[in-house]
Scaffold this motif. Structure first.
Motif, PDB file in Angstrom:
ATOM      1  N   ALA A  75     -17.354  -5.278  26.992  1.00 37.55           N
ATOM      2  CA  ALA A  75     -16.365  -4.300  27.476  1.00 37.55           C
ATOM      3  C   ALA A  75     -15.083  -5.047  27.836  1.00 37.55           C
ATOM      4  O   ALA A  75     -15.135  -6.185  28.305  1.00 37.55           O
ATOM      5  CB  ALA A  75     -16.921  -3.565  28.686  1.00 37.55           C
ATOM      6  N   PRO A  76     -13.910  -4.415  27.598  1.00 39.04           N
ATOM      7  CA  PRO A  76     -12.662  -5.175  27.675  1.00 39.04           C
ATOM      8  C   PRO A  76     -12.175  -5.552  29.076  1.00 39.04           C
ATOM      9  O   PRO A  76     -11.232  -6.332  29.201  1.00 39.04           O
ATOM     10  CB  PRO A  76     -11.648  -4.260  26.983  1.00 39.04           C
ATOM     11  N   SER A  77     -12.756  -5.028  30.145  1.00 41.13           N
ATOM     12  CA  SER A  77     -12.310  -5.444  31.490  1.00 41.13           C
ATOM     13  C   SER A  77     -13.497  -5.331  32.441  1.00 41.13           C
ATOM     14  O   SER A  77     -14.499  -4.676  32.120  1.00 41.13           O
ATOM     15  CB  SER A  77     -11.172  -4.553  31.994  1.00 41.13           C
ATOM     16  N   LEU A  78     -13.342  -5.943  33.620  1.00 33.55           N
ATOM     17  CA  LEU A  78     -14.431  -5.895  34.601  1.00 33.55           C
ATOM     18  C   LEU A  78     -14.705  -4.435  35.001  1.00 33.55           C
ATOM     19  O   LEU A  78     -15.851  -4.013  35.141  1.00 33.55           O
ATOM     20  CB  LEU A  78     -14.055  -6.743  35.825  1.00 33.55           C
TER      21      LEU A  78
ATOM     22  N   TYR B 197     -27.370   5.693  14.990  1.00 38.03           N
ATOM     23  CA  TYR B 197     -26.110   5.264  14.369  1.00 38.03           C
ATOM     24  C   TYR B 197     -25.599   4.028  15.103  1.00 38.03           C
ATOM     25  O   TYR B 197     -25.891   3.819  16.280  1.00 38.03           O
ATOM     26  CB  TYR B 197     -25.076   6.394  14.429  1.00 38.03           C
ATOM     27  N   GLU B 198     -24.822   3.238  14.338  1.00 37.72           N
ATOM     28  CA  GLU B 198     -24.367   1.947  14.848  1.00 37.72           C
ATOM     29  C   GLU B 198     -23.136   2.081  15.761  1.00 37.72           C
ATOM     30  O   GLU B 198     -22.267   2.915  15.490  1.00 37.72           O
ATOM     31  CB  GLU B 198     -23.959   1.126  13.613  1.00 37.72           C
ATOM     32  N   THR B 199     -23.071   1.255  16.820  1.00 35.89           N
ATOM     33  CA  THR B 199     -21.845   1.198  17.634  1.00 35.89           C
ATOM     34  C   THR B 199     -21.065  -0.042  17.196  1.00 35.89           C
ATOM     35  O   THR B 199     -21.331  -1.146  17.645  1.00 35.89           O
ATOM     36  CB  THR B 199     -22.179   1.116  19.147  1.00 35.89           C
ATOM     37  N   LYS B 200     -20.102   0.191  16.300  1.00 33.55           N
ATOM     38  CA  LYS B 200     -19.408  -0.939  15.663  1.00 33.55           C
ATOM     39  C   LYS B 200     -18.216  -1.443  16.452  1.00 33.55           C
ATOM     40  O   LYS B 200     -17.844  -2.598  16.345  1.00 33.55           O
ATOM     41  CB  LYS B 200     -18.875  -0.491  14.289  1.00 33.55           C
ATOM     42  N   THR B 201     -17.550  -0.542  17.180  1.00 37.83           N
ATOM     43  CA  THR B 201     -16.308  -0.946  17.864  1.00 37.83           C
ATOM     44  C   THR B 201     -16.347  -0.469  19.315  1.00 37.83           C
ATOM     45  O   THR B 201     -17.148   0.402  19.673  1.00 37.83           O
ATOM     46  CB  THR B 201     -15.070  -0.295  17.201  1.00 37.83           C
ATOM     47  N   TRP B 202     -15.427  -0.979  20.118  1.00 30.96           N
ATOM     48  CA  TRP B 202     -15.326  -0.532  21.513  1.00 30.96           C
ATOM     49  C   TRP B 202     -14.996   0.963  21.564  1.00 30.96           C
ATOM     50  O   TRP B 202     -15.464   1.695  22.438  1.00 30.96           O
ATOM     51  CB  TRP B 202     -14.269  -1.356  22.265  1.00 30.96           C
ATOM     52  N   ALA B 203     -14.227   1.439  20.573  1.00 34.20           N
ATOM     53  CA  ALA B 203     -13.885   2.871  20.548  1.00 34.20           C
ATOM     54  C   ALA B 203     -15.164   3.721  20.470  1.00 34.20           C
ATOM     55  O   ALA B 203     -15.201   4.844  20.985  1.00 34.20           O
ATOM     56  CB  ALA B 203     -12.977   3.177  19.365  1.00 34.20           C
TER      57      ALA B 203
ATOM     58  N   ASP C  17     -11.887   9.040  28.840  1.00 33.54           N
ATOM     59  CA  ASP C  17     -10.882   8.134  29.397  1.00 33.54           C
ATOM     60  C   ASP C  17     -10.709   6.876  28.535  1.00 33.54           C
ATOM     61  O   ASP C  17      -9.597   6.373  28.376  1.00 33.54           O
ATOM     62  CB  ASP C  17     -11.277   7.753  30.832  1.00 33.54           C
ATOM     63  N   ILE C  18     -11.819   6.376  27.976  1.00 31.21           N
ATOM     64  CA  ILE C  18     -11.714   5.208  27.079  1.00 31.21           C
ATOM     65  C   ILE C  18     -10.907   5.599  25.834  1.00 31.21           C
ATOM     66  O   ILE C  18      -9.991   4.887  25.414  1.00 31.21           O
ATOM     67  CB  ILE C  18     -13.125   4.702  26.655  1.00 31.21           C
TER      68      ILE C  18
END
Ligand SMILES: [Fe+2]
Ligand SMILES: [Fe+2]
Length: 337
Positions: free
Chosen positions: A76-79, A130-136, A184-185
């Protein structure tokens, strides 16, 4: 653990004729009056079986659903995002726990339920294959998948079986937090760089149709819907829930500036709903029957997690048994004194 064995055998009542049908009439009258059925009440075997199938399938979906997102906690991109995702994945484990407990009130054991999942006999929601490929994808799952789960589950808060209805009230509150964190993401990505917005759009393109499949087959092809509706378990049909989801989500996508990947999507003023394109049911059945992109990986990870956690369960049980034995010994000593 409760079981319905306390008061389940209609022949044990002293009615002279047709005990089961009298009991069934009473049961159906209670359902018609919107009364809750509790574990100790008499219930038809078909009602019990329908509930065990539905609640356990739901519990399995919660715990398998931890896997596609769990892999993104460290990335994940931040704490702040890590903390939120960690809490969300933990909530899903909790949902599994409430639901397994609700299923256990119907006289099945946790071991039986978990065996059925691990041996492939029991199903779970096709979306988690299904695969989770990206943060999106983590945003899209919260926004769409948890959003679809809420549509499906809010009516279950009023379902006829007490323990299931009560578990769903708490679950729905948490799902609504999940939906908002996902939105929100996606919103943050849509307000970011062109690359981030493109990542959100690409993710929506992959998840849109599988999310619509989550509501299950069309009402005309759904084998279980009729029985579940008659018993007050299912309150709204698959197609009606799917339509409601589409109607709500189109406006959200417009707000985000994303386009829904369906050229047939348009407002139908006459119906007061959006029309949308055809769902690829071949894909749905392929994924349900084990040929989705991640079916094997999900089962492998679930079974390894279960095996690797065995020592923790054994240690907790041994500790509980020791404490119970100590309490018995203490009570005995007090009595003797
Ligand atoms: Fe959940
Ligand atoms: Fe959730």
């Amino acid at each position: 653990m409760y079981t319905q064995a306390i008061d389940t055998d209609p022949t044990s009542r002293n009615s002279p004729t047709s005990h089961a049908s009298v009991a069934e009439d009473v049961f159906l009258a209670r359902i018609a009056q919107d009364e809750k059925i509790e574990p100790q009440d008499w219930m038809p075997e078909a009602y019990r079986k329908t509930l065990v199938r539905q609640i356990s399938q739901h519990a399995h979906s919660e715990v398998v659903g931890m896997l596609p997102e769990g892999g993104w906690i460290t990335r994940a991109p931040s704490l702040r995002r890590k903390e939120i995702l960690l809490a969300k994945v933990q909530d899903e484990g909790g949902h599994g726990l409430y639901l397994y407990s609700a299923a256990e009130t119907l006289g099945v054991s946790r071991e039986q339920l978990i065996d059925a999942l691990h041996s492939g006999k029991a199903k779970y929601s096709s979306i988690f294959n299904y695969e989770t490929k990206t943060w999106a994808d983590i945003g899209t799952i919260g926004w769409l998948v948890d959003g679809a789960a809420i549509m499906n589950q809010v009516p279950l808060c009023r379902c006829s079986y007490g323990p299931y209805a009560r578990a769903m009230i708490r679950i729905c509150k948490e799902e609504s937090f999940h939906q908002r964190q996902g939105f929100d993401i996606v919103r943050a990505l849509c307000e970011g760089t062109p690359e981030q917005k493109a990542m959100a759009q690409e993710s929506l393109n992959r998840w849109w149709w599988p999310t619509l499949m989550m509501f299950g087959p069309h009402d005309s092809d759904s084998t279980h819907t009729g029985q579940a509706s008659a018993y007050g378990i299912k309150r709204i049909s698959n197609d009606d829930l799917r339509q409601k989801f589409v109607d709500v989500t189109v406006a959200q996508a417009e707000f985000l500036g994303l386009s829904i990947p369906d050229p047939a999507l348009r407002w139908n003023a006459e119906r007061g709903h959006y029309d949308f394109g055809k769902i690829d049911w071949d894909e749905f059945w392929r994924v349900v029957n084990g040929q989705g992109p991640c079916n094997e990986a999900r089962m492998h990870d679930r079974i390894s997690a279960f095996e690797e956690g065995r020592w923790v369960r054994d240690a907790a049980s041994a500790h509980a048994a020791k404490r119970a034995a100590r309490a018995v010994a203490r009570a005995g000593a007090l009595e003797a004194a």
